[in-house]
Write a protein that holds these residues in place. Structure first.
Motif, PDB file in Angstrom:
ATOM      1  N   ARG A  46      -2.302  10.087 -78.904  1.00  0.00           N
ATOM      2  CA  ARG A  46      -2.751  10.713 -77.654  1.00  0.00           C
ATOM      3  C   ARG A  46      -4.085  10.119 -77.211  1.00  0.00           C
ATOM      4  O   ARG A  46      -4.307   9.860 -76.034  1.00  0.00           O
ATOM      5  N   ASP A  47      -4.983   9.892 -78.170  1.00  0.00           N
ATOM      6  CA  ASP A  47      -6.282   9.301 -77.850  1.00  0.00           C
ATOM      7  C   ASP A  47      -6.126   7.870 -77.336  1.00  0.00           C
ATOM      8  O   ASP A  47      -6.851   7.450 -76.439  1.00  0.00           O
ATOM      9  N   VAL A  48      -5.189   7.127 -77.895  1.00  0.00           N
ATOM     10  CA  VAL A  48      -4.974   5.745 -77.459  1.00  0.00           C
ATOM     11  C   VAL A  48      -4.470   5.730 -76.015  1.00  0.00           C
ATOM     12  O   VAL A  48      -4.916   4.931 -75.196  1.00  0.00           O
ATOM     13  N   VAL A  49      -3.555   6.635 -75.694  1.00  0.00           N
ATOM     14  CA  VAL A  49      -3.043   6.700 -74.317  1.00  0.00           C
ATOM     15  C   VAL A  49      -4.159   7.157 -73.372  1.00  0.00           C
ATOM     16  O   VAL A  49      -4.314   6.608 -72.277  1.00  0.00           O
ATOM     17  N   ALA A  50      -4.960   8.130 -73.782  1.00  0.00           N
ATOM     18  CA  ALA A  50      -6.095   8.555 -72.952  1.00  0.00           C
ATOM     19  C   ALA A  50      -7.076   7.403 -72.770  1.00  0.00           C
ATOM     20  O   ALA A  50      -7.648   7.222 -71.677  1.00  0.00           O
ATOM     21  N   TYR A 114      -7.008  12.738 -70.623  1.00  0.00           N
ATOM     22  CA  TYR A 114      -6.100  13.395 -71.574  1.00  0.00           C
ATOM     23  C   TYR A 114      -4.913  14.035 -70.865  1.00  0.00           C
ATOM     24  O   TYR A 114      -3.799  14.029 -71.376  1.00  0.00           O
ATOM     25  N   GLU A 115      -5.134  14.585 -69.671  1.00  0.00           N
ATOM     26  CA  GLU A 115      -4.019  15.154 -68.904  1.00  0.00           C
ATOM     27  C   GLU A 115      -3.030  14.054 -68.517  1.00  0.00           C
ATOM     28  O   GLU A 115      -1.813  14.255 -68.602  1.00  0.00           O
ATOM     29  N   ALA A 116      -3.540  12.899 -68.100  1.00  0.00           N
ATOM     30  CA  ALA A 116      -2.665  11.770 -67.768  1.00  0.00           C
ATOM     31  C   ALA A 116      -1.903  11.311 -69.010  1.00  0.00           C
ATOM     32  O   ALA A 116      -0.707  10.988 -68.929  1.00  0.00           O
ATOM     33  N   ALA A 117      -2.581  11.298 -70.154  1.00  0.00           N
ATOM     34  CA  ALA A 117      -1.932  10.913 -71.410  1.00  0.00           C
ATOM     35  C   ALA A 117      -0.815  11.898 -71.762  1.00  0.00           C
ATOM     36  O   ALA A 117       0.295  11.481 -72.116  1.00  0.00           O
ATOM     37  N   LEU A 121       3.076  10.873 -72.023  1.00  0.00           N
ATOM     38  CA  LEU A 121       3.801  11.052 -73.280  1.00  0.00           C
ATOM     39  C   LEU A 121       5.002  11.990 -73.096  1.00  0.00           C
ATOM     40  O   LEU A 121       6.060  11.753 -73.658  1.00  0.00           O
ATOM     41  N   ALA A 122       4.820  13.036 -72.298  1.00  0.00           N
ATOM     42  CA  ALA A 122       5.930  13.954 -72.032  1.00  0.00           C
ATOM     43  C   ALA A 122       7.027  13.253 -71.241  1.00  0.00           C
ATOM     44  O   ALA A 122       8.214  13.422 -71.538  1.00  0.00           O
ATOM     45  N   ASP A 123       6.649  12.437 -70.247  1.00  0.00           N
ATOM     46  CA  ASP A 123       7.634  11.704 -69.440  1.00  0.00           C
ATOM     47  C   ASP A 123       8.407  10.718 -70.291  1.00  0.00           C
ATOM     48  O   ASP A 123       9.587  10.504 -70.086  1.00  0.00           O
TER      49      ASP A 123
END
Length: 126
Positions: A46-50, A114-117, A121-123
């Motif tokens: 999650r941190d990497v995507v954020a 983090y919201e975008a991440a 991730l959910a998508d």
């Protein structure tokens, strides 16, 4: 070369504007395919995507963008210190570089990133 021997100072140099633009193009093109291969080996996905969203956010300070783009470019490079084809061990250098970058810029990643991440991730799980 082990993760301890990775030279973070050299890898995480923000670079000039041309270097950042080149890295951003590479990261945008290769991030998701690389992330999908690595996700089960990254304890902080999650941190990497954020970090990806922070690095591509025009409101992020240039130096912070540069550090993140350097780390993410290292992550998506097909050739690195330890080849990623070696499963868990292959991503250990990537994890070390990403961890160092996140520690350096942690205060610049915000709830919007983090919201975008979380959404991405959910998508991707759907």
């Amino acid at each position: 070369m082990t993760a301890d021997e990775v030279k973070f100072g050299e890898i995480l140099l923000p670079g000039d504007e041309e270097t950042q633009n080149r890295r951003e193009k590479s990261v945008k093109a290769k991030f998701w395919p690389t992330f999908r291969k690595a996700v089960r080996h990254l304890p902080f996905g999650r941190d990497v995507v954020a970090a990806f969203y922070c690095a591509t956010d025009p409101q992020t300070p240039t130096r912070v963008r540069g550090i993140l783009l350097a780390a993410l470019a290292y992550f998506v490079m097909p050739i690195d210190m330890i080849p990623d084809i070696f499963a868990v061990v292959g991503f250990s250098d990537d994890v070390a570089v990403l961890s160092a970058a996140l520690a350096m810029i942690r205060g610049h990643m915000n709830e919007r990133h983090y919201e975008a991440a979380d959404k991405a991730l959910a998508d991707r799980d759907a």
